[in-house]
Scaffold this motif. Structure first.
Motif, PDB file in Angstrom:
ATOM      1  N   THR A  99      52.265  41.782  29.765  1.00 27.04           N
ATOM      2  CA  THR A  99      52.775  42.752  28.805  1.00 27.04           C
ATOM      3  C   THR A  99      54.144  42.312  28.319  1.00 27.04           C
ATOM      4  N   ARG A 100      54.309  42.357  27.013  1.00 29.74           N
ATOM      5  CA  ARG A 100      55.604  42.043  26.417  1.00 29.74           C
ATOM      6  C   ARG A 100      55.899  43.099  25.355  1.00 29.74           C
ATOM      7  N   GLY A 101      56.578  44.174  25.744  1.00 29.00           N
ATOM      8  CA  GLY A 101      56.936  45.227  24.810  1.00 29.00           C
ATOM      9  C   GLY A 101      55.730  46.026  24.342  1.00 29.00           C
ATOM     10  N   ASP A 102      55.930  46.773  23.256  1.00 29.71           N
ATOM     11  CA  ASP A 102      54.862  47.572  22.668  1.00 29.71           C
ATOM     12  C   ASP A 102      54.045  46.739  21.696  1.00 29.71           C
ATOM     13  N   GLY A 103      52.784  47.068  21.562  1.00 29.13           N
ATOM     14  CA  GLY A 103      51.916  46.359  20.623  1.00 29.13           C
ATOM     15  C   GLY A 103      50.467  46.542  20.996  1.00 29.13           C
ATOM     16  N   PRO A 104      49.578  45.843  20.312  1.00 29.17           N
ATOM     17  CA  PRO A 104      48.144  45.960  20.593  1.00 29.17           C
ATOM     18  C   PRO A 104      47.818  45.585  22.034  1.00 29.17           C
ATOM     19  N   LYS A 105      46.738  46.140  22.520  1.00 31.68           N
ATOM     20  CA  LYS A 105      46.226  45.806  23.851  1.00 31.68           C
ATOM     21  C   LYS A 105      44.868  45.152  23.668  1.00 31.68           C
ATOM     22  N   ILE A 106      44.737  43.888  24.085  1.00 36.82           N
ATOM     23  CA  ILE A 106      43.481  43.182  23.871  1.00 36.82           C
ATOM     24  C   ILE A 106      42.953  42.610  25.183  1.00 36.82           C
ATOM     25  N   GLY A 107      41.634  42.433  25.232  1.00 36.99           N
ATOM     26  CA  GLY A 107      40.983  41.811  26.367  1.00 36.99           C
ATOM     27  C   GLY A 107      40.368  40.491  25.957  1.00 36.99           C
ATOM     28  N   LEU A 108      40.571  39.472  26.777  1.00 37.12           N
ATOM     29  CA  LEU A 108      39.956  38.156  26.569  1.00 37.12           C
ATOM     30  C   LEU A 108      39.084  37.879  27.782  1.00 37.12           C
ATOM     31  N   ARG A 109      37.827  37.592  27.574  1.00 36.85           N
ATOM     32  CA  ARG A 109      36.876  37.514  28.688  1.00 36.85           C
ATOM     33  C   ARG A 109      36.259  36.128  28.852  1.00 36.85           C
ATOM     34  N   ALA A 110      36.172  35.679  30.103  1.00 37.39           N
ATOM     35  CA  ALA A 110      35.425  34.464  30.462  1.00 37.39           C
ATOM     36  C   ALA A 110      34.527  34.786  31.639  1.00 37.39           C
ATOM     37  N   ASP A 111      33.334  34.186  31.688  1.00 37.14           N
ATOM     38  CA  ASP A 111      32.412  34.380  32.812  1.00 37.14           C
ATOM     39  C   ASP A 111      32.586  33.253  33.819  1.00 37.14           C
ATOM     40  N   MET A 112      32.297  33.532  35.097  1.00 34.42           N
ATOM     41  CA  MET A 112      32.636  32.592  36.171  1.00 34.42           C
ATOM     42  C   MET A 112      31.440  32.062  36.952  1.00 34.42           C
ATOM     43  N   ASP A 113      30.256  32.665  36.848  1.00 33.80           N
ATOM     44  CA  ASP A 113      29.175  32.361  37.787  1.00 33.80           C
ATOM     45  C   ASP A 113      28.352  31.145  37.384  1.00 33.80           C
ATOM     46  N   ALA A 114      27.628  30.608  38.358  1.00 36.98           N
ATOM     47  CA  ALA A 114      26.759  29.439  38.174  1.00 36.98           C
ATOM     48  C   ALA A 114      25.294  29.866  38.240  1.00 36.98           C
ATOM     49  N   LEU A 115      24.405  28.886  38.107  1.00 43.09           N
ATOM     50  CA  LEU A 115      22.962  29.118  38.074  1.00 43.09           C
ATOM     51  C   LEU A 115      22.270  28.565  39.321  1.00 43.09           C
ATOM     52  N   PRO A 116      21.102  29.110  39.686  1.00 44.25           N
ATOM     53  CA  PRO A 116      20.326  28.561  40.802  1.00 44.25           C
ATOM     54  C   PRO A 116      19.536  27.335  40.352  1.00 44.25           C
ATOM     55  N   LEU A 117      20.220  26.213  40.243  1.00 42.42           N
ATOM     56  CA  LEU A 117      19.627  25.003  39.678  1.00 42.42           C
ATOM     57  C   LEU A 117      20.134  23.794  40.451  1.00 42.42           C
ATOM     58  N   LEU A 118      19.264  22.837  40.729  1.00 37.92           N
ATOM     59  CA  LEU A 118      19.652  21.607  41.418  1.00 37.92           C
ATOM     60  C   LEU A 118      20.182  20.613  40.396  1.00 37.92           C
ATOM     61  N   GLU A 119      21.443  20.259  40.520  1.00 42.24           N
ATOM     62  CA  GLU A 119      22.068  19.355  39.543  1.00 42.24           C
ATOM     63  C   GLU A 119      21.523  17.932  39.685  1.00 42.24           C
TER      64      GLU A 119
END
Length: 386
Positions: free
Chosen positions: A60-80
């Motif tokens: 937070t830096r002073g007053d202003g818009p509030k936004i969300g930035l999203r990234a996903d973290m999970d992997a898949l059940p797959l043999l590399e």
């Protein structure tokens, strides 16, 4: 804004570490620890355990818009099946969808924005668990994500094989389809395979029903309504000479509106019960509304387009792309808040598809993705900058 080369090197290290240690849905413990540690080291307030294994960092830096930035973290059940040094060390688990890159890019952006003074407001860095069919986005929303970390708008990004490196694609409106599943239980009457007239053949009934289900899209929906109904499993019988009592059909439904979802549900029940009755059998349908469609809101899409244009140039941003029939649980966040979801190109000359055992996120895209996040913040908060 370009990303410092030393930060790009750090993002690459993070990405390789995450790729080598993939974690499945709601198991992202070491991933969450890395994310939280880096953000805290850069003065970002961190809350762990949001939606079970999710992490949210707040600047937070002073007053202003509030936004969300999203990234996903999970992997898949797959043999590399790759052989490079950072290949998966967890057999049967793999970052085959690029979530390691998504996490590294947003983490890099968080570091850059913690040192950047050209914005004013509040940024919530949302690191989401369990995107791959387990509904981590829903879990975070139900855990009070937007009550605990207020956002006026929320943004998501996904790497997109088939789109050249250095390009972005987005659409005003639908980007990804809904994801529903169904199971149909066909109850017949088992018997000897040599005397089918004394039985009610559940497998013949199931076979007719699989074909009948294909008429939902082709004959029962308006042609303007885009949808996919796919049967992905048929189970029934264990012996060469026995007609089984019952059969099970499972599959998935994809579309872009709740009205279409509900209509397809109705038609699945109608066709299943009607086909079963024709064959003297009965049918029971279980329908699961899993992920809603990912639909961008207009004003926030315009913000994303401006940020992408500032990052790579106007000629490299397609703002009228064809939506995908694949699904994304960022939709739960878009159902709660206005926002936009964008695809980022990662291809050099050839393309390995997502969910492929040879996939590896292109490290050359890390700086581009982090720069996009920074530009998105500057675009949104430029009018409030001190």
């Amino acid at each position: 804004m370009s990303i410092d080369k030393n930060l790009v090197a750090e993002m690459t290290k993070w990405r390789h570490t995450l790729h080598a240690c993939p974690e499945m849905a709601f198991e992202e413990v070491s991933t969450a620890r890395l994310v939280a540690t880096v953000m805290r080291a850069n003065g970002i307030t961190v809350q762990e355990g949001v939606g079970r294994t999710g992490v949210v960092g707040t600047l937070t830096r002073g007053d202003g818009p509030k936004i969300g930035l999203r990234a996903d973290m999970d992997a898949l059940p797959l043999l590399e099946k790759n052989a490079f040094a950072h290949k998966s060390q967890h057999d049967g688990k793999m970052h085959a969808c690029g979530h390691d890159g998504h996490t590294a890019m947003l983490l890099g952006a968080a570091v850059a924005l913690s040192q950047n003074k050209e914005w004013q407001g509040t940024i919530n860095f949302i690191f989401q668990p369990a995107e791959e069919a387990a509904g981590g986005g829903r879990a975070m929303v139900e855990d009070g994500l937007f009550e605990r970390f207020p956002c006026d708008m929320v943004f998501g990004l996904h790497n997109w094989p088939g789109l050249p490196l250095g390009r972005f694609a987005i659409n005003h409106g639908p980007m990804m389809a809904s994801f529903d599943t169904f199971e149909i239980q066909i109850q017949g009457q088992g018997g000897h395979a040599a005397m089918p007239e004394k039985s009610i053949d559940s497998l013949v009934c199931a076979s007719h029903l699989v074909l009948a289900l294909q008429t939902i899209v082709s004959r029962r929906l308006p042609p303007q309504e885009t949808a996919v109904v796919s049967v992905t499993q048929i189970h029934g019988g264990e012996a060469w000479n026995v007609l089984p009592d019952n059969a099970i059909i499972r599959g998935t439904v994809r579309c872009f509106s709740m009205v279409t979802q509900r209509r397809i549900h109705e038609l699945l029940v109608e066709l299943s019960e009607g086909t079963a009755k024709t064959h003297g059998a009965t049918a029971t349908v279980a329908y699961n509304y899993a992920y809603p469609a990912t639909i961008n809101t207009a004003a926030e899409t315009d913000i994303a387009i401006l940020a992408a244009t500032a990052t790579v140039g106007e000629d490299k941003v397609n703002w009228d792309c064809v939506p995908s029939m694949a699904s994304e649980d960022f939709a739960f966040m878009l159902n709660a808040k206005p926002g936009a979801y964008i695809w980022m190109g990662v291809d050099r000359d050839t393309s390995v598809p997502l969910h492929n055992p040879h996939y590896d996120f292109n490290d050359d895209a890390l700086a581009i993705g982090a720069a996009y996040w920074v530009e998105l913040v500057r675009t949104t908060m430029r009018g409030s900058a001190a």
